[in-house]
Design an enzyme around this catalytic site. Structure first.
Site, PDB file in Angstrom:
ATOM      1  CD  GLU A  21      -1.001   0.918   3.559  1.00 52.18           C
ATOM      2  OE1 GLU A  21      -1.486   2.021   3.236  1.00 52.18           O
ATOM      3  OE2 GLU A  21      -1.096   0.446   4.699  1.00 52.18           O
ATOM      4  CE  LYS A  82      -6.801   7.442   5.283  1.00 54.50           C
ATOM      5  NZ  LYS A  82      -7.016   7.666   6.720  1.00 54.50           N
ATOM      6  CB  VAL A 102      -5.802  -1.569   4.056  1.00 54.16           C
ATOM      7  CG1 VAL A 102      -6.220  -3.025   3.966  1.00 54.16           C
ATOM      8  CG2 VAL A 102      -4.509  -1.431   4.845  1.00 54.16           C
ATOM      9  CG  ASP A 138      -8.591  -0.369   5.760  1.00 56.11           C
ATOM     10  OD1 ASP A 138      -8.741   0.304   4.729  1.00 56.11           O
ATOM     11  OD2 ASP A 138      -7.630  -0.226   6.542  1.00 56.11           O
ATOM     12  CE  LYS A 155      -3.323   2.470  12.532  1.00 56.90           C
ATOM     13  NZ  LYS A 155      -3.009   1.668  11.375  1.00 56.90           N
TER      14      LYS A 155
HETATM   15  N1  PSU Z   1      -1.293   1.350   9.246  1.00 58.03           N
HETATM   16  C1  PSU Z   1      -0.100   1.982   9.310  1.00 58.03           C
HETATM   17  N2  PSU Z   1       0.030   3.161   8.687  1.00 58.03           N
HETATM   18  C2  PSU Z   1      -0.970   3.678   7.932  1.00 58.03           C
HETATM   19  C3  PSU Z   1      -2.206   2.973   7.831  1.00 58.03           C
HETATM   20  C4  PSU Z   1      -2.326   1.817   8.516  1.00 58.03           C
HETATM   21  O1  PSU Z   1       0.842   1.514   9.919  1.00 58.03           O
HETATM   22  O2  PSU Z   1      -0.776   4.736   7.362  1.00 58.03           O
HETATM   23  C5  PSU Z   1      -3.279   3.478   6.910  1.00 58.03           C
HETATM   24  C6  PSU Z   1      -3.684   2.328   5.991  1.00 58.03           C
HETATM   25  O3  PSU Z   1      -3.586   2.777   4.670  1.00 58.03           O
HETATM   26  C7  PSU Z   1      -5.115   2.036   6.386  1.00 58.03           C
HETATM   27  C8  PSU Z   1      -5.567   3.399   6.778  1.00 58.03           C
HETATM   28  O4  PSU Z   1      -5.864   1.493   5.330  1.00 58.03           O
HETATM   29  O5  PSU Z   1      -4.474   3.895   7.544  1.00 58.03           O
HETATM   30  C9  PSU Z   1      -6.850   3.367   7.566  1.00 58.03           C
HETATM   31  O6  PSU Z   1      -7.412   4.635   7.563  1.00 58.03           O
HETATM   32  P1  PSU Z   1      -8.910   4.835   8.065  1.00 58.03           P
HETATM   33  O7  PSU Z   1      -8.860   4.504   9.516  1.00 58.03           O
HETATM   34  O8  PSU Z   1      -9.200   6.291   7.797  1.00 58.03           O
HETATM   35  O9  PSU Z   1      -9.773   3.939   7.263  1.00 58.03           O
END
Ligand code: PSU
Ligand code: MN
Length: 295
Positions: A21, A82, A102, A138, A155
Site C-alpha cells: 500500500e 489519501k 488498505v 478497510d 492499531k
Molecule cells: N497502518 C499503518 N500506517 C498507515 C495505515 C495503517 O501503519 O498509514 C493506513 C492504511 O492505509 C489504512 C488506513 O488502510 O491507515 C486506515 O485509515 P482509516 O482509519 O481512515 O480507514
C-alpha cells in the site's frame, strides 16, 4: 490500470507478487524516512522471492508497481490525497495523485490478479464508533475481496474487540502467525485471542488454496504477524491516552483521524513508535513474500 513491466511479467508467468500500500508512505510515515522505508520494503519482498507491486495513483492513473520516480512523488508531493475505495473513481476523473489505503490497495490488487498483500496495520472500528459511526472502509473492502493481507493486527488507537467482532461478522478469515495472541500493532499482544495459528508460510498457502475449494475466496484472509520488539508499554499507554484526547480537542474526524494519531505517536515518542512501525512493515513484507512464494 498501468502495470510495471516486471509485475506484468510475473503475473503472466504465475510467479509470486506482493501488493504494497502507499498511504503508509504518504500519510503514515514522516519524510524522509517514508521514502527509505518504501524502497527497503520493495527490496525485502525481492529478497524473499517475490516481485513487489506498490500501488498508487499518479495524476489519475492507477499504477500496479511504481518506478523509483513515482515512489519519490508519492513520498514527497504535497498534493497526494489519501484514497480509500470510494475515492478512486473521483481521483481518476480529476487526474489526482493518490496514495491508496488498505481498502483501495486491496481493491486494485485483486483487480490486477494479485493474491497477497502486505501492510502495517489494518483500519478497523474506532473507539466511540457507536456514536461516530467511524469504522474503516478497510473492513468492508476485505469482506468483498479475494485477498490475503499480512498485518500486525489493528492499531491500539482502535476498538480492538469491536474490530474482531466485525471481522467475524464479515466472514474475514483470521490466522495468527506463530501466535494465538491478536497483535496490537505497536504491541505484540492486544490482549485478545485468535482461534488459529499457523507455523509456516506453506501452511498459510494451504489455507489460501482451501479458500478456493470451499468457495470462501470472496472475502479476505488476514494473517496476523506480531512485531518482535514491541514499543515500550508504559510509553504506549500514556501516548494512547493523550493522543486520543488531542484528537478530540482538535476535533479531528473522518479520514484525518488515523494520520493524526500516527503522527502524534511518532513525534511524541521521539522516534520509538516510528522504529516499531518500520519493523512491522518490513516483517510483514518478508512474510507476505514467503507466503506468495509458497503459494
Ligand atoms: N497502518 C499503518 N500506517 C498507515 C495505515 C495503517 O501503519 O498509514 C493506513 C492504511 O492505509 C489504512 C488506513 O488502510 O491507515 C486506515 O485509515 P482509516 O482509519 O481512515 O480507514
Ligand atoms: Mn474512518
Amino acid at each position: 490500470m498501468k502495470f510495471a513491466p516486471e509485475v506484468e511479467k510475473a503475473l503472466k508467468a504465475g510467479a509470486p507478487v506482493v501488493a504494497l500500500e502507499s498511504t503508509i508512505i504518504s500519510h503514515g510515515l514522516p519524510r524522509p524516512t517514508n521514502l527509505e522505508v518504501a524502497r527497503d520494503v520493495e527490496s525485502i519482498v525481492r529478497e524473499n522471492g517475490a516481485t513487489p507491486a506498490t500501488i498508487a495513483l499518479i495524476d489519475g492513473v492507477a499504477h500496479i508497481g511504481l518506478t523509483d520516480e513515482q515512489l519519490i512523488a508519492i513520498a514527497n508531493r504535497d498534493d497526494v490525497i489519501k484514497a480509500s475505495t470510494r475515492d478512486l473513481e473521483i481521483a481518476e476523473a480529476k487526474k489526482l495523485s493518490a496514495a491508496t489505503t488498505v481498502a483501495a490497495t486491496a481493491h486494485l490488487a485483486a483487480k490486477a490478479g494479485i493474491k497477497v498483500f502486505a501492510t502495517g496495520g489494518l483500519g478497523g472500528v474506532h473507539r466511540g464508533a457507536n456514536e461516530s459511526f467511524d469504522e474503516s472502509a478497510d473492513l468492508t473492502a476485505l469482506s468483498q475481496l479475494d485477498m490475503t493481507v499480512v498485518c500486525a493486527g489493528v492499531k491500539s488507537i482502535l476498538d480492538v474487540a469491536a474490530t474482531l467482532e466485525r471481522l467475524e461478522t464479515y466472514a474475514i478469515g483470521l490466522v495468527g502467525y506463530k501466535t494465538k495472541k491478536f497483535p496490537g500493532f505497536y504491541l505484540t499482544d492486544s490482549g485478545f485471542e485468535i482461534e488459529y495459528q499457523a507455523e509456516t508460510p506453506t501452511e498459510i498457502a494451504e489455507i489460501i488454496k482451501a479458500r478456493k475449494t470451499m468457495g470462501t475466496e470472496k472475502n479476505s484472509l488476514i494473517v496476523a504477524n506480531p512485531v518482535k520488539n514491541q514499543m515500550d508499554k508504559t510509553l504506549h499507554d500514556r501516548l494512547l491516552e493523550s493522543g486520543l484526547k488531542a484528537a478530540a480537542d482538535n476535533k479531528i474526524h473522518g479520514k484525518a483521524t488515523t494520520p493524526f494519531l500516527l503522527e502524534y505517536f511518532h513525534s511524541e515518542s521521539k522516534g520509538e513508535s516510528l522504529r516499531v512501525n518500520i519493523e512491522i512493515i518490513k516483517g510483514n513484507s518478508a512474510l507476505a513474500a514467503q507466503i506468495a512464494a509458497a503459494l
